[in-house]
Every structure is written in structure tokens, then in C-alpha cells.
Enzyme design. Structure first.
Site, PDB file in Angstrom:
ATOM      1  N   LYS A   1       0.837  -1.194   0.000  1.00  0.00           N
ATOM      2  CA  LYS A   1       0.000   0.000   0.000  1.00  0.00           C
ATOM      3  C   LYS A   1       0.876   1.250   0.000  1.00  0.00           C
ATOM      4  O   LYS A   1       2.020   1.230   0.477  1.00  0.00           O
ATOM      5  CB  LYS A   1      -0.884   0.027   1.257  1.00  0.00           C
ATOM      6  CG  LYS A   1      -1.901  -1.084   1.382  1.00  0.00           C
ATOM      7  CD  LYS A   1      -2.639  -0.952   2.714  1.00  0.00           C
ATOM      8  CE  LYS A   1      -3.642  -2.058   2.912  1.00  0.00           C
ATOM      9  NZ  LYS A   1      -4.807  -1.936   2.033  1.00  0.00           N
TER      10      LYS A   1
ATOM     11  N   ARG B   1      -9.789 -12.042   2.653  1.00  0.00           N
ATOM     12  CA  ARG B   1     -10.664 -13.136   2.205  1.00  0.00           C
ATOM     13  C   ARG B   1      -9.937 -14.482   2.261  1.00  0.00           C
ATOM     14  O   ARG B   1     -10.572 -15.530   2.367  1.00  0.00           O
ATOM     15  CB  ARG B   1     -11.177 -12.837   0.803  1.00  0.00           C
ATOM     16  CG  ARG B   1     -10.161 -12.856  -0.299  1.00  0.00           C
ATOM     17  CD  ARG B   1     -10.628 -12.112  -1.530  1.00  0.00           C
ATOM     18  NE  ARG B   1     -10.723 -10.676  -1.271  1.00  0.00           N
ATOM     19  CZ  ARG B   1     -11.209  -9.797  -2.143  1.00  0.00           C
ATOM     20  NH1 ARG B   1     -11.659 -10.210  -3.315  1.00  0.00           N
ATOM     21  NH2 ARG B   1     -11.260  -8.514  -1.832  1.00  0.00           N
TER      22      ARG B   1
END
Length: 463
Positions: free
Chosen positions: A243, A317
């Protein structure tokens, strides 16, 4: 029993005592009806107090000391039910009680309780407490557990990762469990591979603190089996798909799903709901090192489905997939997972309204009704089968990051759904876990989302 609190602090409520001063909650219509004593009414008129939402006025007595306080609810109190939360930042220290022409409304008391929150673990200053006395007809125990559950979620999210890594999150779960007599077991490090939790190990193996699956059990055997699964990514660098700095600033909150399911578990256990409760938290830190998982890698999940890694920043996930598959093996009556999963959810509904996904129509209706009843907003989004094709990839069963950038929250939910095949009722909540600015019911920072609605549903429909 006093509800569990992660950071010890007095809850903002006490029994109503004769020495407490009244806070009059008023609408403009109440002012016109002359519901105040003459001296207070005259003071309000001279001060220009109009009882608009959030208006506040201290009223002196004959000795010059503060005698009471006036607080405006506005002409439509139902539109802003937690406005009284601002009182926690307005009232002078001491003991108070709420008075209204029709008695203290529960929303006002809950709003006050939630609004009294502050996170001061790292601050030397400890302001004098302001506490509201509770009169007859108030379910003080239920009010207290809802506030404590929200405080727990907020405390865990607000704590920075140097004090809230995977081991610290395990410690928080153990402390909560000890308070209510629950049992905790943990699978950590390479034992995750030995016990077939490969995706949890994959995401967390590059961190200095070992990844782990935390499992808590509590409740009445033979009751409805409810399993809560919370994403516990204690910090997310994004992995090798790193990020940018701005996007990494809030990544201590990426364990917000875990924080919220622990807050919900607190409410359930404190209320003694007659259910068989199981809580699963895959706790990891998505870090970068020589052994970090890579874009293009393919891994087999606990369920046997293979997953191609097309973005290491879609790690939540992955850990949820193994935890959900494990949850599904026991054939629970209801599985609920909560996760700070996608930016797409925030684009769709903003920071204050989490989307949820389920193909159980009865559950969807019950959750929506509970959300409305307790003013804890959620909104159902579809598990649109037409988007399942976006999860396909030539060399694995699934991709963890469909290309194209569209319907990201839906495709993430569809990915998770592939790992719940036996449970008759499952719901996924894509929460933000953060309040971007101060509101009546609390300051900016970590936030409890959807758990009061879920508690209301479980208490009234499942227990």
C-alpha cells in the site's frame, strides 16, 4: 456480573441518587408546554434556549451553583436518536440523571453511554467522570452490556499494532473468555499447516509474530449453534503489493472484524443467551519478508479449493476462507462473518452503512428489521450470481482479486460463499470499523458496527 471491559473504566451509568442533578431533555413543544419550573423556564428564555437538537444550557440555582441542565432534542427526536451522546462532552463532572416529560428514553440513555467513550490508554490526563443515574423502568444490565460491547470493539481497533498484534488479540480473547467462563484454544505458527489451515499460514508467515487461529466456545449445548468469524489482520502493509503510505495509516483497524465479533460475543455471553456460541478469529499480520507470499502464487485452501494470488493486498478473504471452511464443518445453524474487507463497500455505501450479504431471505429480513429497531444501520447487497465468472482463473479454482475493479464488495462476498456449503444460514458483513469524525454517539476512531443489530436479532429471534 459487571460486563467485561478491555480497558478498565467505570461504565457511564450509576443508580439514580438523591444528590444527582437533573438533565432535562426537551423538544421545542415541551418548552411551549411550560414543562420546566418557573426559574429554569425564565433562565432558558433569557438565554435564548430553543431546544433545537444539541442545544445545551446550564441553569444556576438560588445559590449560584449549577442546579440542572437543559438539552435540546429538536422537533423530531426520532431523526437523531443518539443526540444525547453529546452530553458526555458537555456536562460538568459529577452525578446526573435524565428527566423528560415522558421519562428517560432508552435511545437517549444509550446515546449518552456510547457518547461517553474516550480512548486514553496512552494519555496521562484522566478527566473526572460524568455519570448518569438510571431510574426505574430501565434495563440497566442490557444497557450496560451494549455499551461495553461497543467499547470493547472500539478499544481493540484503536490500539496500535505494537500493542495489538496477533498475540495481543489472542490475549484479549482469552481475557474476555475468562470473564464469562468460555474456553479458548489456539493453533499457531507451523501448526496451522499441520492442522490444515494453509491460507491463514500463508498470509501471516512473513510477520515477526506467528499467525494463529483463535477459537472460543461458550454456551448451552443443545441450543442454536451460532458461529461468529472475524477477520483479524492486525496490520496490513498490502504485502508485496504494498500500500501507499496514506492507505497504510489506518491499517491497525484491519482487525475490526475480529474486534466487532468479540464485542458481539460479549453482549451474547453477558446476556446469557441460550445458544451454543463459537467464535473464530484468524489473527495475522500481512507483512513483507523473504518468505512473503507472492502475486501469481497458487495455494490450496482448507476446503481443497485452490486460490491464485492476483493481489497480496486481498489477504482478508484468504484467512477468512480457511476459518469459514472450518466453521462450516460443524454444521452450525448460523454463521456470521465480519471483516473490514473492501474499499468498494465504502464507495457504495460510505463509512457509516455496512453492506451485508446473505442468500437466506428470512435472515435478511430479520437483520434489516433489527437494524431499524436499534438504529444500527446496515444495507443488504446482492450475491449476484452473474459475477461468479469474475472469480475464474485458468490455472486455479479461484482468484483472490478479480480484474476490472467493478463490484469488488460483491465478488469478495461470492468468494467467501464458496467456503460455506453446509450451513443453512450465513451472512457476511463488510464493515469499515471506523468513524471518520466525531458524532453524538462517539469520537472519531474505532467503531462498533452492526453488532447491536445482530445482538437484537439473536436475542429476540434465535435465543
Amino acid at each position: 456480573m459487571t460486563p467485561f471491559q478491555y480497558i478498565e473504566r467505570p461504565l457511564p451509568f450509576t443508580e439514580k441518587a438523591g444528590a444527582s442533578r437533573p438533565v432535562h431533555l426537551l423538544t421545542p413543544a415541551d418548552l411551549e408546554a411550560n414543562t420546566l419550573a418557573d426559574a429554569a423556564a425564565a433562565w432558558a428564555e433569557h438565554a435564548g434556549f430553543q431546544a433545537q437538537a444539541g442545544d445545551f444550557l446550564l441553569v444556576p440555582g438560588s445559590d449560584g451553583a449549577v442546579n440542572c441542565a437543559l438539552f435540546g432534542l429538536g422537533s423530531d427526536p426520532a431523526a437523531t436518536p443518539f443526540t444525547a451522546g453529546r452530553l458526555a462532552r458537555l456536562l460538568p463532572p459529577g452525578a446526573w440523571h435524565i428527566e423528560t416529560p415522558a421519562g428517560a428514553p432508552c435511545d437517549a440513555l444509550l446515546g449518552y453511554g456510547l457518547g461517553s467513550y474516550s480512548f486514553r490508554r496512552y494519555l496521562a490526563e484522566r478527566p473526572a467522570p460524568v455519570r448518569i443515574g438510571l431510574g426505574d423502568g430501565v434495563d440497566a444490565a442490557d444497557l450496560g452490556r451494549q455499551v461495553a460491547g461497543a467499547f470493547l470493539a472500539r478499544d481493540l481497533i484503536n490500539t496500535p499494532t505494537n500493542d495489538m498484534g496477533p498475540a495481543d488479540l489472542e490475549d484479549a480473547a482469552r481475557r474476555l473468555a475468562a470473564h464469562y467462563g468460555a474456553e479458548v484454544s489456539v493453533v499457531a505458527g507451523d501448526d496451522l499447516l499441520a492442522q490444515n489451515f494453509p491460507l491463514i499460514h500463508t498470509v501471516g508467515r512473513a510477520a515477526a509474530t506467528a499467525p494463529r487461529l483463535i477459537e472460543m466456545r461458550w454456551g448451552r449445548k443443545g441450543g442454536k449453534r451460532v458461529t461468529l468469524v472475524g477477520k483479524g489482520v492486525c496490520f496490513d502493509t498490502g504485502g508485496l503489493d504494498i500500500k501507499g503510505a496514506a492507505n497504510m495509516l489506518l491499517m491497525k483497524k484491519d482487525m475490526g472484524g475480529a474486534a466487532n465479533v468479540l464485542g458481539l460475543a460479549l453482549m451474547i455471553m453477558d446476556a446469557g443467551l441460550p445458544i451454543d456460541l463459537r467464535v473464530l478469529i484468524p489473527a495475522v499480520e500481512n507483512s513483507i519478508a523473504g518468505n512473503a507470499f507472492r502475486p501469481g502464487d497458487v495455494y490450496k485452501s482448507r476446503k481443497g479449493l485452490t486460490v491464485q494470488i492476483d493481489n497480496t493486498d486481498a489477504e482478508g478473504r484468504l484467512v477468512l476462507a480457511d476459518a469459514l471452511a472450518y466453521a462450516d464443518e460443524e454444521e452450525a445453524d448460523l454463521i456470521i462473518d465480519m471483516a473490514t474487507l473492501t474499499g468498494a463497500a465504502r464507495v457504495a455505501l460510505g463509512a457509516e452503512v455496512p453492506p451485508f450479504f446473505t442468500d437466506d431471505e428470512a435472515l435478511a429480513g430479520a437483520v434489516a428489521a433489527a437494524s431499524e429497531a436499534v438504529t444500527d444501520p446496515v444495507w443488504r447487497l446482492p450475491l449476484h450470481k452473474g459475477y461468479e465468472k469474475l472469480l475464474k482463473t485458468p490455472i486455479a479454482d479461484l482468484t483472490n482479486a478479480p480484474s476490472g475493479g467493478m463490484a469488488g464488495s460483491i465478488t469478495a462476498a461470492l468468494f467467501l460463499k464458496r467456503f460455506v456449503t453446509r450451513c443453512p444460514s450465513w451472512a457476511h458483513f463488510d464493515i469499515y470499523g471506523w468513524s471518520q469524525s466525531e458524532r453524538a454517539q462517539g469520537p472519531a476512531g474505532g467503531e462498533a458496527q452492526a453488532i447491536r443489530a445482530l445482538y437484537h436479532h439473536l436475542r429476540h429471534n434465535l435465543a
